[in-house]
Design a protein around this motif. Structure first.
Motif, PDB file in Angstrom:
ATOM      1  N   UNK A 299       0.745  -1.351  -0.050  1.00 46.48           N
ATOM      2  CA  UNK A 299      -0.009  -0.049   0.053  1.00 46.48           C
ATOM      3  C   UNK A 299       0.740   1.334  -0.134  1.00 46.48           C
ATOM      4  N   UNK A 300       2.001   1.496   0.781  1.00 49.06           N
ATOM      5  CA  UNK A 300       2.769   2.653   0.842  1.00 49.06           C
ATOM      6  C   UNK A 300       3.547   3.022  -0.526  1.00 49.06           C
ATOM      7  N   UNK A 301       4.030   1.733  -1.297  1.00 43.13           N
ATOM      8  CA  UNK A 301       4.495   1.917  -2.484  1.00 43.13           C
ATOM      9  C   UNK A 301       3.387   2.509  -3.536  1.00 43.13           C
ATOM     10  N   UNK A 302       2.326   1.772  -3.326  1.00 45.59           N
ATOM     11  CA  UNK A 302       1.205   2.197  -4.455  1.00 45.59           C
ATOM     12  C   UNK A 302       0.728   3.839  -3.888  1.00 45.59           C
ATOM     13  N   UNK A 303       0.772   4.045  -2.801  1.00 50.17           N
ATOM     14  CA  UNK A 303       0.303   5.526  -2.521  1.00 50.17           C
ATOM     15  C   UNK A 303       1.484   6.595  -3.108  1.00 50.17           C
ATOM     16  N   UNK A 304       2.703   6.108  -2.879  1.00 53.32           N
ATOM     17  CA  UNK A 304       3.764   6.945  -3.341  1.00 53.32           C
ATOM     18  C   UNK A 304       3.652   7.006  -5.072  1.00 53.32           C
ATOM     19  N   UNK A 305       3.413   5.962  -5.601  1.00 56.99           N
ATOM     20  CA  UNK A 305       3.299   6.039  -7.049  1.00 56.99           C
ATOM     21  C   UNK A 305       2.028   6.853  -7.666  1.00 56.99           C
ATOM     22  N   UNK A 306       1.245   6.831  -6.686  1.00 57.57           N
ATOM     23  CA  UNK A 306      -0.048   7.620  -6.922  1.00 57.57           C
ATOM     24  C   UNK A 306       0.331   8.801  -7.029  1.00 57.57           C
ATOM     25  N   UNK A 307       1.010   9.478  -6.163  1.00 61.05           N
ATOM     26  CA  UNK A 307       1.469  10.931  -5.820  1.00 61.05           C
ATOM     27  C   UNK A 307       2.337  11.189  -6.729  1.00 61.05           C
ATOM     28  N   UNK A 308       3.301  10.448  -7.360  1.00 55.49           N
ATOM     29  CA  UNK A 308       4.113  10.767  -8.356  1.00 55.49           C
ATOM     30  C   UNK A 308       3.400  10.560  -9.808  1.00 55.49           C
ATOM     31  N   UNK A 309       2.161  10.340  -9.843  1.00 53.70           N
ATOM     32  CA  UNK A 309       1.294  10.264 -10.993  1.00 53.70           C
ATOM     33  C   UNK A 309       1.821   8.922 -11.865  1.00 53.70           C
ATOM     34  N   UNK A 310       2.705   7.993 -11.533  1.00 59.74           N
ATOM     35  CA  UNK A 310       2.948   6.711 -12.304  1.00 59.74           C
ATOM     36  C   UNK A 310       1.833   5.767 -12.289  1.00 59.74           C
TER      37      UNK A 310
END
Ligand code: UTP
Length: 277
Positions: A71-82
């Protein structure tokens, strides 16, 4: 036929790839950017399987971990627009994964027997860790279609077992389980199996059709497995359970279309990585 579960036995030690398989399971080797194990999971998903059980040994926990949500990695990717990466990561969100251990290497039948209590599906897909089939349809798709054809033709029969077969060179029969075929009940690639011989010498092989690491087996096979420890140092071999079932379970083989790669040897892996990567 309910085929909702698959077992992926990946407990082997990978000695042919030592020393690095001390720390990295060979099933995580990449083909392009995708590990072999993910290709096998994708193969299971290609026939609508929703539950997958890995049979692992100690030290191979990174195999199931690959499929865990982060989940944390997913959140990070979402915030980076990836977002495309996010899509890749959530690819397995609806699949139920399960893990069992095989603590001793006591054969392929012993490996899948560890998952006996997990099995609820009428028929189960078995995908051993080394064999990749590349073609228009996945190996398991071809086996499932063949099973459905058989069941349509013989609705009164018990659920069949379906084995992936490859026509191997006669001098290599000693490396495979070889099928004895009833030609009168076979049709094209679909073969009715009347006997099975484990690793025969070329002269003694009843055919050159060798079993490769993909099967659909009925749940009943799991009741037979505990009783078939062979004379080979107490190993439990899947082929012995199938031989025992021949008398009351229709067993078929399907000579699959496509090219098979054996990624369990360094040369086979190299060939697969070059061709499919
Ligand atoms: P292999 O015969 O390639 O054995 O198993 P291995 O231990 O993986 O490799 P080497 O021979 O030491 O190099 C074929 C597949 O069956 C699984 C392996 O993990 C591999 O995916 N397997 C084999 C088990 O899960 N348990 C076993 O007892 C044997």
């Amino acid at each position: 036929m309910k085929l909702s579960q698959a077992i992926l036995p990946v407990a082997g030690l990978g000695t042919r790839f030592l020393p690095w398989t001390k720390v990295v399971p060979k099933e995580l080797l990449p083909i392009g950017n995708i590990p072999i194990i993910a290709m096998l999971v994708d193969e299971a998903l290609s026939v609508g399987i929703t539950e997958i059980c890995f049979v692992i040994s100690k030290g191979k926990e990174s195999i199931p971990e690959y499929f865990h949500a982060r989940p944390e990695l997913e959140k990070e990717l979402e915030s980076r627009g990836k977002l495309h990466m996010l899509e890749d990561l959530s690819r397995y969100a609806n699949v139920k994964f399960h893990v069992v251990y095989q603590h001793e290497q006591k054969g392929d039948g012993h490996a899948i027997l560890q998952a006996k209590d997990w099995v609820t599906s009428d028929a189960v897909g078995i995908l051993f860790g080394d064999d990749l089939i590349h073609g228009a349809k996945t190996g398991l798709q071809q086996l499932k279609t063949a099973c459905e054809e058989v069941m349509q033709k013989h609705p009164e029969d018990p659920l069949p077992a379906m084995l992936a077969l490859e026509n191997v060179k006669r001098e290599l029969t000693k490396k495979y389980g070889i099928a004895d075929i009833d030609e009168s009940k076979s049709d094209g690639r679909l073969k009715r199996v009347k006997g099975l011989v484990e690793k025969p010498e070329p002269a003694a092989a009843p055919s050159t059709l060798g079993i490769v690491g993909k099967y659909i087996i009925p749940r009943s096979t799991f009741d037979i497995l505990p009783a078939v420890s062979s004379s080979h140092g107490g190993e439990i071999r899947l082929i012995d359970a199938l031989i025992a079932q021949l008398k009351d379970t229709p067993i078929y083989g399907y000579e699959f279309e496509g090219k098979r790669y054996d990624t369990g040897t360094p040369d086979g892996y190299k060939e697969a990585a070059q061709a499919l990567g």
